[in-house]
Enzyme design. Sequence first.
Site, PDB file in Angstrom:
ATOM      1  N   ALA A  99      54.638  47.376  22.828  1.00  4.48           N
ATOM      2  CA  ALA A  99      53.969  47.334  24.128  1.00  4.48           C
ATOM      3  C   ALA A  99      52.459  47.187  23.960  1.00  4.48           C
ATOM      4  O   ALA A  99      51.817  46.404  24.666  1.00  4.48           O
ATOM      5  CB  ALA A  99      54.299  48.593  24.934  1.00  4.48           C
ATOM      6  N   ALA A 134      43.993  36.311  28.470  1.00  7.70           N
ATOM      7  CA  ALA A 134      43.186  36.280  29.693  1.00  7.70           C
ATOM      8  C   ALA A 134      41.749  35.920  29.370  1.00  7.70           C
ATOM      9  O   ALA A 134      41.128  35.104  30.063  1.00  7.70           O
ATOM     10  CB  ALA A 134      43.255  37.630  30.410  1.00  7.70           C
ATOM     11  N   ALA A 167      37.731  33.250  35.401  1.00  8.87           N
ATOM     12  CA  ALA A 167      37.464  34.327  36.367  1.00  8.87           C
ATOM     13  C   ALA A 167      37.536  35.688  35.683  1.00  8.87           C
ATOM     14  O   ALA A 167      36.715  36.571  35.953  1.00  8.87           O
ATOM     15  CB  ALA A 167      38.454  34.260  37.529  1.00  8.87           C
ATOM     16  N   GLU A 203      34.519  38.427  35.458  1.00  7.51           N
ATOM     17  CA  GLU A 203      34.685  39.797  35.935  1.00  7.51           C
ATOM     18  C   GLU A 203      34.517  40.801  34.797  1.00  7.51           C
ATOM     19  O   GLU A 203      33.998  41.902  35.011  1.00  7.51           O
ATOM     20  CB  GLU A 203      36.040  39.946  36.629  1.00  7.51           C
ATOM     21  CG  GLU A 203      36.085  39.170  37.932  1.00  7.51           C
ATOM     22  CD  GLU A 203      37.481  38.806  38.382  1.00  7.51           C
ATOM     23  OE1 GLU A 203      37.585  38.209  39.463  1.00  7.51           O
ATOM     24  OE2 GLU A 203      38.460  39.089  37.665  1.00  7.51           O
ATOM     25  N   TRP A 209      24.723  55.930  36.004  1.00  5.41           N
ATOM     26  CA  TRP A 209      23.402  56.117  36.603  1.00  5.41           C
ATOM     27  C   TRP A 209      23.491  56.194  38.126  1.00  5.41           C
ATOM     28  O   TRP A 209      22.808  56.993  38.750  1.00  5.41           O
ATOM     29  CB  TRP A 209      22.487  54.956  36.181  1.00  5.41           C
ATOM     30  CG  TRP A 209      21.111  55.045  36.728  1.00  5.41           C
ATOM     31  CD1 TRP A 209      20.186  56.016  36.479  1.00  5.41           C
ATOM     32  CD2 TRP A 209      20.507  54.132  37.634  1.00  5.41           C
ATOM     33  NE1 TRP A 209      19.036  55.747  37.167  1.00  5.41           N
ATOM     34  CE2 TRP A 209      19.215  54.593  37.876  1.00  5.41           C
ATOM     35  CE3 TRP A 209      20.938  52.958  38.247  1.00  5.41           C
ATOM     36  CZ2 TRP A 209      18.336  53.922  38.727  1.00  5.41           C
ATOM     37  CZ3 TRP A 209      20.073  52.295  39.080  1.00  5.41           C
ATOM     38  CH2 TRP A 209      18.789  52.785  39.317  1.00  5.41           C
ATOM     39  N   GLU A 242      43.068  40.730  38.872  1.00  7.80           N
ATOM     40  CA  GLU A 242      42.841  39.406  38.279  1.00  7.80           C
ATOM     41  C   GLU A 242      43.900  39.091  37.216  1.00  7.80           C
ATOM     42  O   GLU A 242      44.395  37.960  37.140  1.00  7.80           O
ATOM     43  CB  GLU A 242      41.446  39.316  37.670  1.00  7.80           C
ATOM     44  CG  GLU A 242      41.111  37.938  37.137  1.00  7.80           C
ATOM     45  CD  GLU A 242      41.091  36.871  38.215  1.00  7.80           C
ATOM     46  OE1 GLU A 242      41.762  35.831  38.017  1.00  7.80           O
ATOM     47  OE2 GLU A 242      40.414  37.061  39.238  1.00  7.80           O
ATOM     48  N   TRP A 271      30.777  50.172  45.727  1.00  8.06           N
ATOM     49  CA  TRP A 271      29.483  50.166  45.034  1.00  8.06           C
ATOM     50  C   TRP A 271      28.321  50.264  46.025  1.00  8.06           C
ATOM     51  O   TRP A 271      27.369  51.010  45.790  1.00  8.06           O
ATOM     52  CB  TRP A 271      29.365  48.922  44.153  1.00  8.06           C
ATOM     53  CG  TRP A 271      29.916  49.184  42.797  1.00  8.06           C
ATOM     54  CD1 TRP A 271      31.210  49.082  42.397  1.00  8.06           C
ATOM     55  CD2 TRP A 271      29.183  49.655  41.673  1.00  8.06           C
ATOM     56  NE1 TRP A 271      31.328  49.452  41.081  1.00  8.06           N
ATOM     57  CE2 TRP A 271      30.102  49.798  40.610  1.00  8.06           C
ATOM     58  CE3 TRP A 271      27.844  49.955  41.446  1.00  8.06           C
ATOM     59  CZ2 TRP A 271      29.720  50.244  39.349  1.00  8.06           C
ATOM     60  CZ3 TRP A 271      27.459  50.389  40.190  1.00  8.06           C
ATOM     61  CH2 TRP A 271      28.386  50.529  39.156  1.00  8.06           C
TER      62      TRP A 271
END
Length: 127
Positions: free
Chosen positions: A19, A30, A36, A40, A53, A75, A118
């Site tokens: 696995a 990926a 993409a 990301e 922070w 994604e 965010w």
Amino acid sequence: MSTNSPYKSHGGFGRLFNALSYSAKGLKAAFRHEAAFRQELLLAVVLVPAAFWVGRDALQVLLLIGVVVFVLIVELLNSALEAVADAVTLEHHPLIGRAKDLGSAAVLLALLFGAAVWLACLYLRFF
């Protein structure tokens, strides 16, 4: 006719090792094949340290990092769906087109949710 897949594992530490190996291969694929995902991931490299922070406490830091990981997960699932669809046929098919559009919409919603989290945490931190 047996309904058991010959590809299913039978458990034990070998299953765990397999696995982990498959997961590493998936992440590598990926990174190699999905622009993409690379974008990301680059964003994650910036945002994960920034979360320590921006976050005012451990829960906010976890939330900020969590939404970044959530975007990466969505994604990956979208990329998997697209790979399977392309393996079936590269010709236009309305249902495959719809499936790809739905996967893309899921990524968009994950990105919007991540941006909202965010922005909310940045607002709490600085205003």
